[in-house]
Scaffold this motif. Structure first.
Motif, PDB file in Angstrom:
ATOM      1  N   ILE A 235       0.830  -1.210   0.000  1.00  0.00           N
ATOM      2  CA  ILE A 235       0.000   0.000   0.000  1.00  0.00           C
ATOM      3  C   ILE A 235       0.864   1.260   0.000  1.00  0.00           C
ATOM      4  O   ILE A 235       0.540   2.237  -0.665  1.00  0.00           O
ATOM      5  CB  ILE A 235      -0.948  -0.001   1.221  1.00  0.00           C
ATOM      6  N   ASN A 236       1.969   1.243   0.722  1.00  0.00           N
ATOM      7  CA  ASN A 236       2.809   2.435   0.847  1.00  0.00           C
ATOM      8  C   ASN A 236       3.943   2.492  -0.158  1.00  0.00           C
ATOM      9  O   ASN A 236       4.785   3.374  -0.088  1.00  0.00           O
ATOM     10  CB  ASN A 236       3.381   2.522   2.266  1.00  0.00           C
ATOM     11  N   SER A 237       3.975   1.578  -1.106  1.00  0.00           N
ATOM     12  CA  SER A 237       5.008   1.634  -2.132  1.00  0.00           C
ATOM     13  C   SER A 237       4.545   2.551  -3.260  1.00  0.00           C
ATOM     14  O   SER A 237       3.346   2.746  -3.463  1.00  0.00           O
ATOM     15  CB  SER A 237       5.315   0.244  -2.671  1.00  0.00           C
ATOM     16  N   PRO A 238       5.482   3.119  -3.997  1.00  0.00           N
ATOM     17  CA  PRO A 238       5.086   4.011  -5.094  1.00  0.00           C
ATOM     18  C   PRO A 238       4.305   3.240  -6.151  1.00  0.00           C
ATOM     19  O   PRO A 238       4.606   2.090  -6.443  1.00  0.00           O
ATOM     20  CB  PRO A 238       6.403   4.512  -5.665  1.00  0.00           C
TER      21      PRO A 238
ATOM     22  N   SER B 281       4.283   6.670   1.065  1.00  0.00           N
ATOM     23  CA  SER B 281       5.011   7.306   2.142  1.00  0.00           C
ATOM     24  C   SER B 281       6.250   6.473   2.427  1.00  0.00           C
ATOM     25  O   SER B 281       6.155   5.340   2.907  1.00  0.00           O
ATOM     26  CB  SER B 281       4.138   7.400   3.396  1.00  0.00           C
ATOM     27  N   HIS B 282       7.403   7.025   2.105  1.00  0.00           N
ATOM     28  CA  HIS B 282       8.654   6.318   2.366  1.00  0.00           C
ATOM     29  C   HIS B 282       8.856   6.148   3.868  1.00  0.00           C
ATOM     30  O   HIS B 282       9.366   5.117   4.324  1.00  0.00           O
ATOM     31  CB  HIS B 282       9.824   7.083   1.756  1.00  0.00           C
ATOM     32  N   TYR B 283       8.436   7.124   4.656  1.00  0.00           N
ATOM     33  CA  TYR B 283       8.575   7.061   6.108  1.00  0.00           C
ATOM     34  C   TYR B 283       7.771   5.894   6.679  1.00  0.00           C
ATOM     35  O   TYR B 283       8.291   5.089   7.446  1.00  0.00           O
ATOM     36  CB  TYR B 283       8.107   8.380   6.730  1.00  0.00           C
ATOM     37  N   ILE B 284       6.513   5.788   6.277  1.00  0.00           N
ATOM     38  CA  ILE B 284       5.678   4.701   6.788  1.00  0.00           C
ATOM     39  C   ILE B 284       6.209   3.363   6.298  1.00  0.00           C
ATOM     40  O   ILE B 284       6.241   2.382   7.047  1.00  0.00           O
ATOM     41  CB  ILE B 284       4.205   4.899   6.378  1.00  0.00           C
TER      42      ILE B 284
END
Length: 182
Positions: free
Chosen positions: A88-91, A127-130
């Protein structure tokens, strides 16, 4: 007194007050740092923790919260949640270019551009942070599982991981002392 002179005096007085307050704050910060070094780690809950928590900078509870897994859940449940959150959080992949419409098609091209591949797939933000937090949470849970597995293996083999090795019995035949240096 003239008004410019009063304004300058007020500005100088304000700067003096601000400078004294800034100096006092810096002095207090230095005293706090000398008194309690490592306060940032303590605030994060990592200072008085075990070695794994200090290495991963994350407690086991935080890792379970991030991966939405309960403490008693198996590693497969945590990994399933990890895969989902990571995906989900990957580009998102770049949309594939569609065939360009002919330039003389007229006013219907604007509506066909709106209904192309980019319009049907919703824009996903990442979000790279998440994503990094999710990875660190998985690593923390895997490290904990590895330690538990090692403890179970050691227990099965009869060796306790915290047990001290008994000293070797003194042998009856001692080697002769070395010759004195010449």
């Amino acid at each position: 007194m003239s008004s410019p002179r009063v304004i300058i005096q007020i500005a100088i007085l304000g700067a003096q007050i601000f400078g004294k307050a800034l100096a006092a704050g810096a002095k207090q910060a230095v005293q706090n740092a000398k008194h309690r070094p490592g306060m940032a780690e303590e605030a994060a809950g990592v200072r008085n923790a075990d070695a794994i928590t200090q290495t991963h900078k994350m407690t086991l509870d935080e890792a379970h919260l991030i991966l939405n897994a309960k403490k008693g859940d198996s590693l497969t449940t945590a990994l399933k949640n990890y895969e989902n959150l990571f995906k989900i959080n990957s580009p998102s992949e770049a949309p594939k270019p569609s065939t360009p419409a002919p330039s003389n098609a007229g006013p219907s091209t604007a509506s066909s551009r709106r209904t192309g591949a980019a319009a049907t797939a919703p824009m996903r933000f990442h979000s790279h942070y998440i994503q990094s937090k999710v990875v660190r949470a998985r690593e923390r849970i895997e490290a904990e599982m590895k330690i538990q597995q090692e403890a179970e293996d050691a227990q099965r083999s009869g060796i306790t991981p915290d047990a001290e090795v008994p000293p070797a019995a003194p042998s009856e035949s001692k080697a002769p002392p070395p010759p004195p240096p010449s």
